[in-house]
Design a protein around this motif. Structure first.
Motif, PDB file in Angstrom:
ATOM      1  N   LEU A 186      -3.831  36.865   1.532  1.00 33.30           N
ATOM      2  CA  LEU A 186      -4.703  36.543   2.657  1.00 33.30           C
ATOM      3  C   LEU A 186      -3.856  35.896   3.753  1.00 33.30           C
ATOM      4  O   LEU A 186      -3.059  35.005   3.490  1.00 33.30           O
ATOM      5  CB  LEU A 186      -5.823  35.610   2.214  1.00 33.30           C
ATOM      6  N   ASP A 187      -4.045  36.347   4.997  1.00 33.39           N
ATOM      7  CA  ASP A 187      -3.195  35.871   6.073  1.00 33.39           C
ATOM      8  C   ASP A 187      -3.862  34.735   6.849  1.00 33.39           C
ATOM      9  O   ASP A 187      -4.956  34.261   6.509  1.00 33.39           O
ATOM     10  CB  ASP A 187      -2.798  37.024   6.998  1.00 33.39           C
ATOM     11  N   ASP A 188      -3.196  34.307   7.934  1.00 32.32           N
ATOM     12  CA  ASP A 188      -3.692  33.187   8.725  1.00 32.32           C
ATOM     13  C   ASP A 188      -5.088  33.463   9.270  1.00 32.32           C
ATOM     14  O   ASP A 188      -5.940  32.566   9.316  1.00 32.32           O
ATOM     15  CB  ASP A 188      -2.738  32.908   9.885  1.00 32.32           C
ATOM     16  N   HIS A 189      -5.322  34.703   9.690  1.00 33.68           N
ATOM     17  CA  HIS A 189      -6.627  35.051  10.259  1.00 33.68           C
ATOM     18  C   HIS A 189      -7.741  34.822   9.249  1.00 33.68           C
ATOM     19  O   HIS A 189      -8.818  34.296   9.602  1.00 33.68           O
ATOM     20  CB  HIS A 189      -6.629  36.510  10.712  1.00 33.68           C
ATOM     21  N   HIS A 190      -7.523  35.207   7.986  1.00 31.85           N
ATOM     22  CA  HIS A 190      -8.553  35.018   6.962  1.00 31.85           C
ATOM     23  C   HIS A 190      -8.872  33.532   6.791  1.00 31.85           C
ATOM     24  O   HIS A 190     -10.042  33.139   6.727  1.00 31.85           O
ATOM     25  CB  HIS A 190      -8.090  35.594   5.618  1.00 31.85           C
ATOM     26  N   LEU A 191      -7.837  32.698   6.700  1.00 32.21           N
ATOM     27  CA  LEU A 191      -8.075  31.273   6.495  1.00 32.21           C
ATOM     28  C   LEU A 191      -8.751  30.636   7.705  1.00 32.21           C
ATOM     29  O   LEU A 191      -9.629  29.773   7.553  1.00 32.21           O
ATOM     30  CB  LEU A 191      -6.765  30.554   6.161  1.00 32.21           C
ATOM     31  N   GLU A 192      -8.364  31.063   8.911  1.00 33.17           N
ATOM     32  CA  GLU A 192      -8.999  30.537  10.107  1.00 33.17           C
ATOM     33  C   GLU A 192     -10.488  30.888  10.123  1.00 33.17           C
ATOM     34  O   GLU A 192     -11.343  30.045  10.438  1.00 33.17           O
ATOM     35  CB  GLU A 192      -8.310  31.096  11.344  1.00 33.17           C
ATOM     36  N   THR A 193     -10.805  32.146   9.774  1.00 36.44           N
ATOM     37  CA  THR A 193     -12.199  32.589   9.748  1.00 36.44           C
ATOM     38  C   THR A 193     -13.001  31.814   8.712  1.00 36.44           C
ATOM     39  O   THR A 193     -14.128  31.374   8.973  1.00 36.44           O
ATOM     40  CB  THR A 193     -12.262  34.097   9.446  1.00 36.44           C
ATOM     41  N   LEU A 194     -12.428  31.622   7.532  1.00 38.49           N
ATOM     42  CA  LEU A 194     -13.131  30.906   6.473  1.00 38.49           C
ATOM     43  C   LEU A 194     -13.281  29.425   6.804  1.00 38.49           C
ATOM     44  O   LEU A 194     -14.306  28.811   6.477  1.00 38.49           O
ATOM     45  CB  LEU A 194     -12.386  31.088   5.149  1.00 38.49           C
ATOM     46  N   ALA A 195     -12.278  28.850   7.451  1.00 38.01           N
ATOM     47  CA  ALA A 195     -12.377  27.442   7.847  1.00 38.01           C
ATOM     48  C   ALA A 195     -13.536  27.246   8.827  1.00 38.01           C
ATOM     49  O   ALA A 195     -14.290  26.265   8.738  1.00 38.01           O
ATOM     50  CB  ALA A 195     -11.060  26.968   8.452  1.00 38.01           C
ATOM     51  N   ARG A 196     -13.705  28.183   9.748  1.00 31.55           N
ATOM     52  CA  ARG A 196     -14.820  28.088  10.692  1.00 31.55           C
ATOM     53  C   ARG A 196     -16.162  28.206   9.978  1.00 31.55           C
ATOM     54  O   ARG A 196     -17.174  27.663  10.433  1.00 31.55           O
ATOM     55  CB  ARG A 196     -14.708  29.176  11.762  1.00 31.55           C
ATOM     56  N   ALA A 197     -16.165  28.931   8.840  1.00 30.30           N
ATOM     57  CA  ALA A 197     -17.407  29.132   8.079  1.00 30.30           C
ATOM     58  C   ALA A 197     -17.698  28.001   7.110  1.00 30.30           C
ATOM     59  O   ALA A 197     -18.719  28.036   6.425  1.00 30.30           O
ATOM     60  CB  ALA A 197     -17.338  30.460   7.331  1.00 30.30           C
ATOM     61  N   GLY A 198     -16.801  27.016   7.016  1.00 37.89           N
ATOM     62  CA  GLY A 198     -17.074  25.868   6.166  1.00 37.89           C
ATOM     63  C   GLY A 198     -16.114  25.633   5.021  1.00 37.89           C
ATOM     64  O   GLY A 198     -16.321  24.711   4.221  1.00 37.89           O
ATOM     65  N   LEU A 199     -15.049  26.461   4.908  1.00 41.86           N
ATOM     66  CA  LEU A 199     -14.059  26.219   3.856  1.00 41.86           C
ATOM     67  C   LEU A 199     -13.479  24.822   4.026  1.00 41.86           C
ATOM     68  O   LEU A 199     -13.116  24.417   5.134  1.00 41.86           O
ATOM     69  CB  LEU A 199     -12.942  27.263   3.948  1.00 41.86           C
ATOM     70  N   ALA A 200     -13.387  24.086   2.916  1.00 44.34           N
ATOM     71  CA  ALA A 200     -12.913  22.701   2.983  1.00 44.34           C
ATOM     72  C   ALA A 200     -11.446  22.553   2.604  1.00 44.34           C
ATOM     73  O   ALA A 200     -10.803  21.579   3.005  1.00 44.34           O
ATOM     74  CB  ALA A 200     -13.757  21.815   2.069  1.00 44.34           C
ATOM     75  N   GLY A 201     -10.923  23.485   1.802  1.00 45.22           N
ATOM     76  CA  GLY A 201      -9.561  23.307   1.328  1.00 45.22           C
ATOM     77  C   GLY A 201      -8.930  24.602   0.893  1.00 45.22           C
ATOM     78  O   GLY A 201      -9.576  25.654   0.831  1.00 45.22           O
ATOM     79  N   VAL A 202      -7.641  24.517   0.584  1.00 46.56           N
ATOM     80  CA  VAL A 202      -6.890  25.681   0.113  1.00 46.56           C
ATOM     81  C   VAL A 202      -5.953  25.242  -1.007  1.00 46.56           C
ATOM     82  O   VAL A 202      -5.325  24.178  -0.945  1.00 46.56           O
ATOM     83  CB  VAL A 202      -6.101  26.351   1.264  1.00 46.56           C
ATOM     84  N   GLU A 203      -5.916  26.057  -2.057  1.00 44.80           N
ATOM     85  CA  GLU A 203      -5.040  25.797  -3.199  1.00 44.80           C
ATOM     86  C   GLU A 203      -3.627  26.261  -2.829  1.00 44.80           C
ATOM     87  O   GLU A 203      -3.342  27.455  -2.796  1.00 44.80           O
ATOM     88  CB  GLU A 203      -5.565  26.563  -4.417  1.00 44.80           C
ATOM     89  N   VAL A 204      -2.771  25.320  -2.527  1.00 45.20           N
ATOM     90  CA  VAL A 204      -1.415  25.611  -2.056  1.00 45.20           C
ATOM     91  C   VAL A 204      -0.429  25.651  -3.214  1.00 45.20           C
ATOM     92  O   VAL A 204       0.352  26.599  -3.367  1.00 45.20           O
ATOM     93  CB  VAL A 204      -0.973  24.570  -1.004  1.00 45.20           C
ATOM     94  N   ASP A 205      -0.445  24.607  -4.034  1.00 46.67           N
ATOM     95  CA  ASP A 205       0.499  24.515  -5.152  1.00 46.67           C
ATOM     96  C   ASP A 205      -0.107  25.186  -6.376  1.00 46.67           C
ATOM     97  O   ASP A 205      -0.937  24.611  -7.079  1.00 46.67           O
ATOM     98  CB  ASP A 205       0.849  23.048  -5.420  1.00 46.67           C
ATOM     99  N   HIS A 206       0.315  26.415  -6.586  1.00 43.94           N
ATOM    100  CA  HIS A 206      -0.204  27.258  -7.666  1.00 43.94           C
ATOM    101  C   HIS A 206       0.973  27.990  -8.282  1.00 43.94           C
ATOM    102  O   HIS A 206       1.935  28.333  -7.573  1.00 43.94           O
ATOM    103  CB  HIS A 206      -1.229  28.255  -7.109  1.00 43.94           C
ATOM    104  N   PRO A 207       0.950  28.263  -9.586  1.00 40.16           N
ATOM    105  CA  PRO A 207       2.104  28.911 -10.227  1.00 40.16           C
ATOM    106  C   PRO A 207       2.526  30.240  -9.612  1.00 40.16           C
ATOM    107  O   PRO A 207       3.697  30.625  -9.723  1.00 40.16           O
ATOM    108  CB  PRO A 207       1.628  29.096 -11.674  1.00 40.16           C
ATOM    109  N   GLU A 208       1.610  30.955  -8.965  1.00 36.67           N
ATOM    110  CA  GLU A 208       1.960  32.256  -8.377  1.00 36.67           C
ATOM    111  C   GLU A 208       2.466  32.148  -6.936  1.00 36.67           C
ATOM    112  O   GLU A 208       2.810  33.161  -6.338  1.00 36.67           O
ATOM    113  CB  GLU A 208       0.755  33.191  -8.431  1.00 36.67           C
ATOM    114  N   HIS A 209       2.511  30.951  -6.376  1.00 36.27           N
ATOM    115  CA  HIS A 209       2.979  30.764  -5.002  1.00 36.27           C
ATOM    116  C   HIS A 209       4.440  30.335  -4.997  1.00 36.27           C
ATOM    117  O   HIS A 209       4.800  29.330  -5.628  1.00 36.27           O
ATOM    118  CB  HIS A 209       2.146  29.698  -4.290  1.00 36.27           C
ATOM    119  N   ASP A 210       5.277  31.070  -4.269  1.00 40.04           N
ATOM    120  CA  ASP A 210       6.672  30.661  -4.147  1.00 40.04           C
ATOM    121  C   ASP A 210       6.808  29.609  -3.047  1.00 40.04           C
ATOM    122  O   ASP A 210       5.827  29.245  -2.377  1.00 40.04           O
ATOM    123  CB  ASP A 210       7.585  31.862  -3.893  1.00 40.04           C
ATOM    124  N   ALA A 211       8.022  29.126  -2.862  1.00 38.80           N
ATOM    125  CA  ALA A 211       8.238  28.034  -1.911  1.00 38.80           C
ATOM    126  C   ALA A 211       7.846  28.431  -0.498  1.00 38.80           C
ATOM    127  O   ALA A 211       7.274  27.623   0.254  1.00 38.80           O
ATOM    128  CB  ALA A 211       9.699  27.597  -1.967  1.00 38.80           C
TER     129      ALA A 211
END
Length: 284
Positions: free
Chosen positions: A202-227
């Motif tokens: 999911l790119d920046d546009h998806h997160l921006e759209t979801l944030a406007r719709a009420g998303l409160a947070g994002v799971e950043v530190d996850h085993p499948e996410h690289d640095a």
């Protein structure tokens, strides 16, 4: 505080019971753990009843949703914390998702059986037990029947993944339809592993759209996410005012990471708890 906000039990696709999960969380040194089974609250009361002293339980759920990426619908996972579990519109939607999983699994098993393989629906039901039936249970039944040698073999386009003659798409609601229900249930919605391995990131546009719709947070530190992914997501979360979480996505032996493999900061945890009036953390 050591805080892990994403873990699964046998009530969905984990292989550890809710009671055993909280005991393991305490043994692993956690002070806070969230139980976030897929599309169900079913394990929360069992986990709460077995809660060891010194461990706090966050009631949660991971909701399977549709989201459009590059013109195609794919699955997004929405972690929801501290919601009102008795808010009927959200509860009914979760029940519909679970029923769709069962119906999909029945069709997939029927296709495999019709192709001449010795796979029985009754065996899949037995393996699932109290869990909502899904692909992990079909995969294990295929191993037990001698169709495959490992569960991992099932997760390919030859068998249960998209492109297989046995694959059946699953119904799930659009994330834009789920977010209002979550907010009405006074839950805290956090987007799970948006740069994970399955599907397009999911790119920046998806997160921006979801944030406007009420998303409160994002799971950043996850085993499948690289640095690189973590750095990008952390920066975007800061721009959008989103809470940054970290968690193991524990599934027991079905995934390599243990409880506490990734964690959430004390500050983020406090912000998450302060963002809801739906429910309170559960303490022994």
């Amino acid at each position: 505080m050591t805080i892990d906000l994403h873990a699964h039990s046998t009530r969905s696709d984990g292989d550890v019971s809710p009671a055993d999960l909280v005991r393991r969380a305490a043994a692993a040194g956690l002070t806070v753990v969230a139980l976030t089974d897929h599309d169900t609250y079913a394990g929360i009361d069992d986990a709460a009843a077995a809660l060891p002293s010194g461990l706090t339980l966050i009631p949660g759920v991971e909701i399977s949703c549709d989201i459009k990426v590059d013109g195609q619908m794919q699955t997004a996972h929405l972690l929801v914390y501290l919601m009102n579990r008795w808010y009927q519109p959200l509860t009914a939607t979760l029940a519909s998702i679970r029923q769709a999983r069962i119906e999909r699994a029945q069709i997939m098993v029927g296709k495999i059986t019709d192709a001449g393989y010795p796979l029985l629906w009754a065996d899949v039901v037995t393996i699932a037990g109290t869990s909502t039936i899904g692909k992990p249970h079909i995969a294990q039944a295929m191993v037990n029947a001698g169709i495959l040698t490992t569960v991992a073999e099932a997760y390919t386009p030859a068998w249960l993944d998209s492109g297989s003659p046995y694959y059946v798409p699953k119904w799930q609601p659009d994330i834009q339809d789920i977010l209002p229900l979550v907010l009405e249930a006074r839950g805290v919605p956090v987007l799970a592993h948006p740069r994970g391995k399955r599907g397009s990131p999911l790119d920046d546009h998806h997160l921006e759209t979801l944030a406007r719709a009420g998303l409160a947070g994002v799971e950043v530190d996850h085993p499948e996410h690289d640095a690189a992914a973590r750095g990008e997501l952390r920066g975007l979360a800061a721009e959008l005012g989103l809470i940054v979480t970290g968690s193991s996505d524990f599934h027991g032996s079905r995934k390599p990471q243990g409880l506490g493999a990734e964690t959430t900061s004390r500050e983020a945890y406090k912000a998450l708890v302060a963002a809801t009036t739906g429910a309170k953390p559960i303490m022994a």
